[in-house]
Design a protein around this motif. Structure first.
Motif, PDB file in Angstrom:
ATOM      1  N   ALA A  39       0.828  -1.209   0.000  1.00 25.91           N
ATOM      2  CA  ALA A  39       0.000   0.000   0.000  1.00 25.91           C
ATOM      3  C   ALA A  39       0.859   1.255   0.000  1.00 25.91           C
ATOM      4  N   ARG A  40       1.923   1.236   0.764  1.00 31.03           N
ATOM      5  CA  ARG A  40       2.780   2.420   0.806  1.00 31.03           C
ATOM      6  C   ARG A  40       3.520   2.617  -0.512  1.00 31.03           C
ATOM      7  N   LEU A  41       3.898   1.529  -1.175  1.00 28.85           N
ATOM      8  CA  LEU A  41       4.605   1.657  -2.449  1.00 28.85           C
ATOM      9  C   LEU A  41       3.686   2.117  -3.577  1.00 28.85           C
ATOM     10  N   ARG A  42       2.398   1.815  -3.475  1.00 25.56           N
ATOM     11  CA  ARG A  42       1.460   2.256  -4.514  1.00 25.56           C
ATOM     12  C   ARG A  42       1.452   3.777  -4.650  1.00 25.56           C
ATOM     13  N   GLU A  43       1.732   4.483  -3.574  1.00 20.40           N
ATOM     14  CA  GLU A  43       1.788   5.947  -3.634  1.00 20.40           C
ATOM     15  C   GLU A  43       2.896   6.430  -4.577  1.00 20.40           C
ATOM     16  N   TYR A  44       3.901   5.591  -4.793  1.00 19.00           N
ATOM     17  CA  TYR A  44       5.064   5.973  -5.600  1.00 19.00           C
ATOM     18  C   TYR A  44       5.150   5.164  -6.887  1.00 19.00           C
ATOM     19  N   ALA A  45       4.048   4.594  -7.319  1.00 15.77           N
ATOM     20  CA  ALA A  45       4.018   3.718  -8.495  1.00 15.77           C
ATOM     21  C   ALA A  45       4.606   4.386  -9.735  1.00 15.77           C
ATOM     22  N   ALA A  46       4.315   5.658  -9.930  1.00 16.19           N
ATOM     23  CA  ALA A  46       4.800   6.360 -11.122  1.00 16.19           C
ATOM     24  C   ALA A  46       6.316   6.528 -11.125  1.00 16.19           C
ATOM     25  N   GLU A  47       6.927   6.469  -9.952  1.00 22.30           N
ATOM     26  CA  GLU A  47       8.373   6.665  -9.862  1.00 22.30           C
ATOM     27  C   GLU A  47       9.155   5.354  -9.771  1.00 22.30           C
ATOM     28  N   LEU A  48       8.439   4.235  -9.768  1.00 16.58           N
ATOM     29  CA  LEU A  48       9.075   2.929  -9.686  1.00 16.58           C
ATOM     30  C   LEU A  48       9.303   2.353 -11.082  1.00 16.58           C
ATOM     31  N   PRO A 142      13.620  10.052  -0.953  1.00 12.91           N
ATOM     32  CA  PRO A 142      13.636   9.935   0.510  1.00 12.91           C
ATOM     33  C   PRO A 142      12.318   9.408   1.074  1.00 12.91           C
ATOM     34  N   GLU A 143      11.199   9.856   0.513  1.00 15.87           N
ATOM     35  CA  GLU A 143       9.910   9.385   1.001  1.00 15.87           C
ATOM     36  C   GLU A 143       9.724   7.889   0.739  1.00 15.87           C
ATOM     37  N   LEU A 144      10.282   7.415  -0.372  1.00 16.30           N
ATOM     38  CA  LEU A 144      10.204   5.997  -0.683  1.00 16.30           C
ATOM     39  C   LEU A 144      11.078   5.195   0.269  1.00 16.30           C
ATOM     40  N   ALA A 145      12.241   5.717   0.587  1.00 15.15           N
ATOM     41  CA  ALA A 145      13.103   5.042   1.559  1.00 15.15           C
ATOM     42  C   ALA A 145      12.400   4.964   2.914  1.00 15.15           C
TER      43      ALA A 145
END
Length: 179
Positions: A39-48, A142-145
């Motif tokens: 769920a937390r990684l879905r917030e950054y899907a566009a950057e993955l 940083p937010e992803l880390a």
């Protein structure tokens, strides 16, 4: 006090054993294990560089001790994609190039060298060169880390000891307090 004729038994007779009680002190931990990494990684899907689900698998397997290749295989992605995920999540040491080769790569990125010259000077193969170019052109997030950090004891990026020290700073005394 002791003469040369005293033996160990004589010395032991003069020792006294006293007992005192100690407070039970457990190990302080910082835990965030109830967080759903997917769920937390879905917030950054566009950057993955892959799906959040695959990224979660890579991060979990790598933090458990798997190699980049094994983590990639478990996530069903290419090893270079797994390395990109780790880099974006703040894991250090993902770039395959040494510092001098990275400077050559930067010269290519700035247009001062041809790709062929940069490849020759770095000694990298195409896959290593492509990964190194990605690392140079995409900063860790940083937010992803922070989002991938499950607990302070098993940091996916950064220093868990420093984080734990900062979070427990109010409970610790300084080394100067000992004197």
């Amino acid at each position: 006090m002791y003469d040369d004729e005293m033996g160990l038994a004589d010395i032991a007779d003069e020792l006294a054993v006293t007992t005192t009680t100690q407070d039970e002190r457990g190990v302080a931990t910082v835990d965030d294990t109830d967080v759903n990494l997917d769920a937390r990684l879905r917030e950054y899907a566009a950057e993955l560089p892959c799906t959040p689900e695959a990224a979660a698998t890579v991060l979990e397997r790598h933090s458990a001790g798997d190699s980049v290749g094994d983590a990639a295989e478990a996530a069903v992605v290419a090893p270079v994609t797994a390395a990109k995920v780790l880099h974006r999540a703040g894991v250090e040491g993902v770039t395959p190039l040494a510092p001098t080769a990275r400077r050559v790569l930067r010269d290519w990125l700035d247009g001062r060298l041809s790709r062929a010259d940069a490849l020759e000077l770095t000694g990298a193969d195409d896959a290593e060169f492509a990964l190194a170019a990605y690392v140079e052109t995409h900063d860790p997030i940083p937010e992803l880390a922070d989002a991938t950090r499950r607990d302070a004891a098993r940091s996916l990026g950064g220093d868990a000891l420093v984080q734990k020290r900062e979070e427990l700073a109010d409970t610790m005394s300084a080394s100067t307090d000992l004197f």
